[in-house]
Scaffold this motif. Structure first.
Motif, PDB file in Angstrom:
ATOM      1  N   MET A 444       0.832  -1.211   0.000  1.00 50.58           N
ATOM      2  CA  MET A 444       0.000   0.000   0.000  1.00 50.58           C
ATOM      3  C   MET A 444       0.863   1.257   0.000  1.00 50.58           C
ATOM      4  SD  MET A 444      -3.160  -0.967   2.559  1.00 50.58           S
ATOM      5  CE  MET A 444      -4.097   0.513   2.159  1.00 50.58           C
ATOM      6  N   ARG A 445       1.941   1.243   0.787  1.00 51.12           N
ATOM      7  CA  ARG A 445       2.807   2.433   0.808  1.00 51.12           C
ATOM      8  C   ARG A 445       3.501   2.618  -0.529  1.00 51.12           C
ATOM      9  NH1 ARG A 445       4.520  -0.103   5.218  1.00 51.12           N
ATOM     10  NH2 ARG A 445       6.739  -0.003   4.712  1.00 51.12           N
ATOM     11  N   ALA A 446       3.828   1.513  -1.198  1.00 46.49           N
ATOM     12  CA  ALA A 446       4.448   1.611  -2.517  1.00 46.49           C
ATOM     13  C   ALA A 446       3.507   2.291  -3.504  1.00 46.49           C
ATOM     14  CB  ALA A 446       4.831   0.226  -3.022  1.00 46.49           C
ATOM     15  N   ARG A 447       2.199   2.035  -3.386  1.00 46.71           N
ATOM     16  CA  ARG A 447       1.221   2.685  -4.255  1.00 46.71           C
ATOM     17  C   ARG A 447       0.901   4.101  -3.783  1.00 46.71           C
ATOM     18  NH1 ARG A 447      -4.072  -0.420  -5.463  1.00 46.71           N
ATOM     19  NH2 ARG A 447      -4.088   1.197  -7.094  1.00 46.71           N
ATOM     20  N   LEU A 448       0.970   4.320  -2.469  1.00 47.73           N
ATOM     21  CA  LEU A 448       0.618   5.631  -1.907  1.00 47.73           C
ATOM     22  C   LEU A 448       1.605   6.715  -2.317  1.00 47.73           C
ATOM     23  CD1 LEU A 448      -1.194   7.241   0.157  1.00 47.73           C
ATOM     24  CD2 LEU A 448       0.552   6.666   1.867  1.00 47.73           C
ATOM     25  N   PHE A 449       2.894   6.408  -2.256  1.00 44.49           N
ATOM     26  CA  PHE A 449       3.916   7.432  -2.490  1.00 44.49           C
ATOM     27  C   PHE A 449       4.157   7.643  -3.983  1.00 44.49           C
ATOM     28  CE2 PHE A 449       5.697   5.852   1.766  1.00 44.49           C
ATOM     29  CZ  PHE A 449       4.959   6.796   2.475  1.00 44.49           C
ATOM     30  N   SER A 450       4.445   8.878  -4.327  1.00 45.54           N
ATOM     31  CA  SER A 450       4.771   9.212  -5.712  1.00 45.54           C
ATOM     32  C   SER A 450       6.145   8.651  -6.072  1.00 45.54           C
ATOM     33  CB  SER A 450       4.780  10.732  -5.887  1.00 45.54           C
ATOM     34  OG  SER A 450       5.864  11.300  -5.150  1.00 45.54           O
ATOM     35  N   PRO A 451       6.433   8.456  -7.364  1.00 44.64           N
ATOM     36  CA  PRO A 451       7.769   7.981  -7.759  1.00 44.64           C
ATOM     37  C   PRO A 451       8.880   8.902  -7.271  1.00 44.64           C
ATOM     38  CG  PRO A 451       6.231   7.799  -9.587  1.00 44.64           C
ATOM     39  CD  PRO A 451       5.522   8.551  -8.510  1.00 44.64           C
ATOM     40  N   GLU A 452       8.622  10.204  -7.256  1.00 42.49           N
ATOM     41  CA  GLU A 452       9.635  11.161  -6.812  1.00 42.49           C
ATOM     42  C   GLU A 452       9.942  10.994  -5.327  1.00 42.49           C
ATOM     43  OE1 GLU A 452       7.616  12.414 -10.418  1.00 42.49           O
ATOM     44  OE2 GLU A 452       6.833  11.944  -8.400  1.00 42.49           O
ATOM     45  N   PHE A 453       8.883  10.811  -4.536  1.00 41.05           N
ATOM     46  CA  PHE A 453       9.118  10.644  -3.098  1.00 41.05           C
ATOM     47  C   PHE A 453       9.765   9.294  -2.805  1.00 41.05           C
ATOM     48  CE2 PHE A 453       7.806   9.389   1.215  1.00 41.05           C
ATOM     49  CZ  PHE A 453       8.429  10.408   1.917  1.00 41.05           C
ATOM     50  N   SER A 454       9.344   8.244  -3.493  1.00 45.28           N
ATOM     51  CA  SER A 454       9.961   6.931  -3.305  1.00 45.28           C
ATOM     52  C   SER A 454      11.451   6.984  -3.603  1.00 45.28           C
ATOM     53  CB  SER A 454       9.277   5.899  -4.210  1.00 45.28           C
ATOM     54  OG  SER A 454       7.913   5.743  -3.841  1.00 45.28           O
ATOM     55  N   GLN A 455      11.819   7.760  -4.604  1.00 42.62           N
ATOM     56  CA  GLN A 455      13.240   7.915  -4.926  1.00 42.62           C
ATOM     57  C   GLN A 455      13.958   8.666  -3.808  1.00 42.62           C
ATOM     58  OE1 GLN A 455      13.929   9.904  -8.651  1.00 42.62           O
ATOM     59  NE2 GLN A 455      16.075   9.310  -8.749  1.00 42.62           N
ATOM     60  N   GLU A 456      13.261   9.611  -3.201  1.00 38.48           N
ATOM     61  CA  GLU A 456      13.849  10.370  -2.107  1.00 38.48           C
ATOM     62  C   GLU A 456      14.144   9.486  -0.896  1.00 38.48           C
ATOM     63  OE1 GLU A 456      12.903  14.607   0.221  1.00 38.48           O
ATOM     64  OE2 GLU A 456      11.617  13.902  -1.405  1.00 38.48           O
ATOM     65  N   LEU A 457      13.360   8.425  -0.712  1.00 38.45           N
ATOM     66  CA  LEU A 457      13.592   7.499   0.403  1.00 38.45           C
ATOM     67  C   LEU A 457      14.864   6.675   0.222  1.00 38.45           C
ATOM     68  CD1 LEU A 457       9.981   6.140   1.057  1.00 38.45           C
ATOM     69  CD2 LEU A 457      11.339   7.568   2.595  1.00 38.45           C
ATOM     70  N   ARG A 458      15.327   6.554  -0.996  1.00 39.36           N
ATOM     71  CA  ARG A 458      16.576   5.829  -1.298  1.00 39.36           C
ATOM     72  C   ARG A 458      16.573   4.404  -0.736  1.00 39.36           C
ATOM     73  NH1 ARG A 458      20.879  10.770  -0.015  1.00 39.36           N
ATOM     74  NH2 ARG A 458      19.983  12.237  -1.538  1.00 39.36           N
ATOM     75  N   GLY A 459      15.454   3.755  -0.862  1.00 36.34           N
ATOM     76  CA  GLY A 459      15.357   2.369  -0.430  1.00 36.34           C
ATOM     77  C   GLY A 459      15.061   2.177   1.045  1.00 36.34           C
ATOM     78  N   TYR A 460      14.938   3.264   1.806  1.00 35.43           N
ATOM     79  CA  TYR A 460      14.673   3.116   3.246  1.00 35.43           C
ATOM     80  C   TYR A 460      13.277   2.533   3.465  1.00 35.43           C
ATOM     81  CZ  TYR A 460      13.903   4.010   8.148  1.00 35.43           C
ATOM     82  OH  TYR A 460      13.615   3.845   9.482  1.00 35.43           O
ATOM     83  N   ARG A 461      13.169   1.572   4.410  1.00 33.89           N
ATOM     84  CA  ARG A 461      11.904   0.939   4.749  1.00 33.89           C
ATOM     85  C   ARG A 461      11.685   1.009   6.257  1.00 33.89           C
ATOM     86  NH1 ARG A 461      12.407  -4.639   3.708  1.00 33.89           N
ATOM     87  NH2 ARG A 461      10.131  -4.816   3.720  1.00 33.89           N
ATOM     88  N   ALA A 462      10.438   1.229   6.639  1.00 33.85           N
ATOM     89  CA  ALA A 462      10.112   1.408   8.054  1.00 33.85           C
ATOM     90  C   ALA A 462      10.429   0.191   8.896  1.00 33.85           C
ATOM     91  CB  ALA A 462       8.634   1.784   8.207  1.00 33.85           C
ATOM     92  N   VAL A 463      10.475  -0.999   8.292  1.00 37.76           N
ATOM     93  CA  VAL A 463      10.777  -2.212   9.053  1.00 37.76           C
ATOM     94  C   VAL A 463      12.164  -2.148   9.671  1.00 37.76           C
ATOM     95  CG1 VAL A 463      11.746  -3.521   7.105  1.00 37.76           C
ATOM     96  CG2 VAL A 463      10.605  -4.741   8.988  1.00 37.76           C
ATOM     97  N   GLU A 464      13.025  -1.281   9.165  1.00 34.51           N
ATOM     98  CA  GLU A 464      14.375  -1.170   9.718  1.00 34.51           C
ATOM     99  C   GLU A 464      14.357  -0.751  11.184  1.00 34.51           C
ATOM    100  OE1 GLU A 464      17.101   0.993   7.182  1.00 34.51           O
ATOM    101  OE2 GLU A 464      16.158   0.163   5.368  1.00 34.51           O
ATOM    102  N   VAL A 465      13.315  -0.043  11.607  1.00 36.40           N
ATOM    103  CA  VAL A 465      13.160   0.287  13.036  1.00 36.40           C
ATOM    104  C   VAL A 465      13.082  -0.999  13.855  1.00 36.40           C
ATOM    105  CG1 VAL A 465      11.663   1.358  14.759  1.00 36.40           C
ATOM    106  CG2 VAL A 465      12.012   2.475  12.544  1.00 36.40           C
TER     107      VAL A 465
END
Length: 637
Positions: A444-465
Motif C-alpha cells: 500500500m505504501r508503494a502505491r501511496l507514495f509518488s515515484p519522486e518521493f519513493s526515490q527520495e527514500l533511497r530504499g529506506y523501509r520502516a521495518v528497519e526500526v
C-alpha cells in the motif's frame, strides 16, 4: 507533572535570549499552569512550567543545590525520593525542601550520570553543572515522560517537553525527514528517536545525553533495558503469589499526592486491576471515571460500572457521541507531528472528564505489553510455528505467491482473512510481525507514495526500526521478541505519547503502575506459557486477579478504545475526508500518488473496501501540514 525547556551553548558562554526562551516555555503552558520559572547565566538558560503535585509550597523550579552550582528542571515523579533523601543526607547533602526534584541535584552530585539508575519513577529532566561545564539530559526507563532536543547550526542545544517548544525557536530548521513519513504511514506515529523534522530528535527511553562545553556532542547513552532473561523456575501458584505484592506496591507508591487523585476505569482487565488495588489500599472511596459510547460495539461502560460497584468508588461516566470528531484539528495541535491513533479522541475526553475532579489519575497502560494481552501475539505465534516447519527458501516464493493471489477480505472475520497471514508467513519473524501491525502494508505504501518521493527514500523501509531493536534485544523466544519490539516502539511511540498529550492538555498527571520498571522486569522474565496459555493472553495476570475481580471482567473479549471511523467516513465526515485527502495540501507536497488517494476515498465511500485506517492516517497528516507547514515550506525539503 510539568513542562521543561532550555537552551545550552555547547561552544561558548554567549548570552542566551531569555525572552525567546520564555516564549518557548509559554507554548507548553497547559503542562504546568500553576507557575513558571526561568534561570539564565552566560551560555545556559532553563525554564519550567509547573503543575503542583507534591510539596506545593516549596517545589519551585528551576531548583539548585546548596551552592547554586547545579540546577535542574524536571518533569515527572521520583517515587522513591523518600528513601533517597536520608541516604543522601547521610552522605553529607543538605535538603531545603521535601520534594522529589531536589533529590535529582544531590543524586547528580553524588553519583553523576549513574544517578538515573537510582530513580524509580517517570521523569525527564535537564541539569546544568557549572563547575563541570556539563549539561545532562535524561529520560525514564519506559519513556513515560517525553523529551525533545535539537542541536542548532550555531552550536546551541535546545530541549523541551514537547516538539512545539523546539519549533518556537526560529533557528530550528523545519526540513521534513522523508524517513519519518515512511515510518508514520507504517506505524501511525514516528518511532524514537526520530521526529518529523530532520534536525529534531526524541531522547529515547532509558537514555541520557551528557554534553561538555567545547567538546563534540556524543551519542545518547542507554542505562537500562528490559532484561527478558528467565527467572528461576517457578510454578504457576508461585508466580501468582509473587505478582500481587509487586502490583500492590507499584500502586501504593503512586498514591502519594497533595492534590485530588483518582483513576481511569475502562472496565478492561488492567484498569480494573489498578482500581482494585487502589481500593484495597485507600481508606476513602476511589475517584474513578470512564467514557461510554452510544455504539454497543465500542461501549465498555457496563463493565466499568460493575467494578465501580464492587469497590464502592465515586464513579463518573460521560458519553462520547458518534459524531465527536471536532477534535481532529485540536489533535494536530497537541501532537506537533503526524499521529494517527484515533483512540486519541476518547483518551482526550476521558482526561477532560477526570480533570473535573482530580489532578492525578492512575491508568492501566502497559499491561498488554508486559503480560502479552494483544490478540496479535497469538496470531504471530501461529505464524511462527508455520515458519519453523517450512524452510525460508520454500516459504518466501510459495507463500508470497499465494498471498498475492488470495483475495483481500476486510469484511470477513480475521480467521478467514488468509491473505495477510500468507503474506506474513512468507516473511521472516521480524518482518512478519511488522507486516501484521503496519497501518499501511509495504504494498500500500508503494502505491501511496509518488515515484519522486519513493526515490527520495533511497530504499529506506520502516521495518528497519524493528530490525534495529531486534538486533539489540535480549529476548530469545518468539513471544518475548515481539513483546520487546512493542515496548520499544508501540508502547512509547503510540500509547504513552497519546496519554501524555491528552492528559497534559488538561493539566492532568497520569501515573502508570503497570509500567513500574521493577514489575516490568519481573514480568519480562516469566516463561511464555504463563503469559499466553490456551489462547488466553495475560494468563498469569488474570489468574492472580481472580480473587479481586469477577470472571466476566477478566475473561471477556477484549474491546479496545476505538471510534467508528468507517461509518464516520461514509457519513458525517464524508466530505471532510474527500476535501482533505484530495485537496491542495497533500497535493502540494508531491509525496503522494493522486490516483491512489482517489481510489482510497472512492472505494471506501462506495462501501467496496474498508479503508478507514489509511484515510484517518492521511487525514491526520493533512491536519499536521495545514497547521505546521505552509505549502511553500512543504516543498522546500
Amino acid at each position: 507533572m510539568c513542562g521543561i525547556a532550555g537552551i545550552f551553548d555547547t561552544q561558548a558562554k554567549r548570552p542566551i535570549d531569555q525572552a525567546l526562551l520564555a516564549r518557548m516555555n509559554q507554548t507548553q503552558h497547559h503542562r504546568g499552569p500553576d507557575e513558571s520559572g526561568l534561570h539564565a547565566e552566560p551560555g545556559m538558560a532553563m525554564a519550567h512550567k509547573r503543575l503542583s503535585i507534591i510539596d506545593l509550597s516549596s517545589g519551585h523550579q528551576p531548583l539548585f543545590n546548596e551552592d547554586g552550582s547545579v540546577v535542574v528542571v524536571f518533569n515527572g515523579e521520583i517515587y522513591n525520593f523518600v528513601d533517597l533523601i536520608p541516604e543522601l543526607q547521610a552522605l553529607g547533602h543538605t535538603f531545603r525542601t521535601r520534594c522529589d526534584t531536589e533529590v535529582i541535584v544531590h543524586a547528580w552530585e553524588q553519583w553523576g550520570e549513574a544517578c538515573v539508575e537510582r530513580f524509580r519513577g517517570m521523569f525527564a529532566f535537564g541539569l546544568w553543572d557549572r563547575n563541570k561545564e556539563t549539561f545532562f539530559l535524561a529520560r525514564d526507563r519506559l519513556g513515560v515522560k517525553p523529551l525533545y532536543y535539537a542541536l542548532l547550526d550555531d552550536g546551541q542545544l535546545i530541549f523541551g517537553s514537547e516538539l512545539k517548544v523546539l519549533t518556537a525557536h526560529p533557528a530550528l530548521r523545519r526540513d521534513i525527514d522523508p524517513r519519518a513519513i515512511e515510518e508514520y504511514f507504517a506505524y501511525g506515529y514516528i518511532p524514537e528517536p526520530r521526529t518529523i523534522y530532520q534536525q529534531a530528535f526524541k531522547l529515547s527511553p532509558a537514555h541520557t545525553l551528557t554534553v561538555k562545553r567545547g567538546q563534540p556532542i556524543p551519542q545518547p547513552r542507554e542505562y537500562w533495558d528490559v532484561p527478558f532473561q528467565p527467572l528461576t523456575p517457578m510454578t504457576q501458584a508461585e508466580a501468582q503469589e509473587e505478582l500481587i505484592p509487586l502490583l500492590r506496591e507499584s500502586v501504593k507508591i503512586r498514591l502519594v499526592s497533595e492534590v485530588p487523585l483518582g483513576a481511569f476505569l475502562s472496565g478492561g482487565v488492567d484498569s480494573s486491576a489498578v482500581v482494585a488495588m487502589m481500593a484495597e489500599l485507600s481508606t476513602e472511596p476511589v475517584n474513578t471515571c470512564s467514557i461510554s459510547f452510544g455504539d454497543p460495539a465500542f461501549n465498555e461502560s457496563e463493565y466499568a460500572a460493575k467494578v465501580a460497584t464492587r469497590y464502592h468508588t465515586n464513579h463518573r461516566v460521560e458519553q462520547v457521541d458518534a459524531d465527536d470528531f471536532d477534535l481532529i484539528d485540536k489533535l494536530a495541535a497537541l501532537y506537533d507531528e503526524p499521529y494517527a491513533d484515533s483512540s486519541a479522541i476518547p483518551t482526550y475526553r476521558v482526561c477532560q472528564l477526570a480533570r473535573k475532579n482530580v489532578t492525578v489519575a492512575l491508568s492501566g497502560d502497559g499491561g498488554d505489553e508486559s503480560f502479552a494481552g494483544y490478540r496479535r501475539y497469538r496470531w504471530h505465534l501461529n505464524e511462527e510455528r508455520m515458519r519453523s516447519f517450512i524452510p525460508s527458501a520454500v516459504r518466501r516464493p510459495v507463500f508470497g505467491l499465494l498471498g498475492k493471489l488470495y483475495p483481500k477480505a476486510d469484511w470477513a472475520p480475521k480467521i478467514f482473512r488468509a491473505k495477510s497471514t500468507l503474506e506474513g508467513i512468507a516473511r521472516d519473524s521480524v518482518e512478519g510481525y511488522f507486516h501484521s501491525i503496519s497501518l499501511l502494508s509495504d504494498a500500500m505504501r508503494a502505491r501511496l507514495f509518488s515515484p519522486e518521493f519513493s526515490q527520495e527514500l533511497r530504499g529506506y523501509r520502516a521495518v528497519e526500526v524493528m530490525y534495529r531493536h531486534d538486533a539489540h534485544s535480549p529476548a530469545q523466544e518468539p513471544l518475548a521478541r515481539v513483546q520487546y519490539l512493542d515496548i520499544k516502539t508501540y508502547l512509547v511511540g503510540d500509547i504513552l505519547t497519546k496519554v501524555d498529550r491528552a492528559s497534559m492538555a488538561h493539566a492532568l498527571e497520569v501515573r502508570e503502575p503497570l509500567l513500574d520498571h521493577k514489575l516490568v522486569e519481573w514480568a519480562s522474565r516469566l516463561p511464555a506459557s504463563l503469559k499466553l496459555q490456551g489462547g488466553e493472553g495475560k494468563y498469569i495476570f488474570k489468574k492472580a486477579m481472580e480473587s479481586h475481580l469477577p470472571n466476566e471482567i477478566l475473561y471477556r473479549k477484549k474491546m479496545g478504545f476505538a471510534v467508528p471511523l468507517a461509518s464516520w467516513f461514509r457519513g458525517p465526515l464524508k466530505e471532510k475526508v474527500r476535501q482533505a485527502v484530495l485537496g491542495p495540501t497533500l497535493a502540494a507536497t508531491g509525496y503522494f500518488n493522486a490516483d491512489y488517494l482517489r481510489e482510497l476515498v472512492d472505494h471506501h465511500q462506495a462501501g467496496l473496501r474498508d479503508y478507514s485506517t489509511p484515510l484517518w492516517t492521511l487525514l491526520m497528516f493533512e491536519a499536521f501540514l495545514r497547521r505546521n507547514c505552509g505549502a511553500k515550506e512543504q516543498l522546500e525539503r
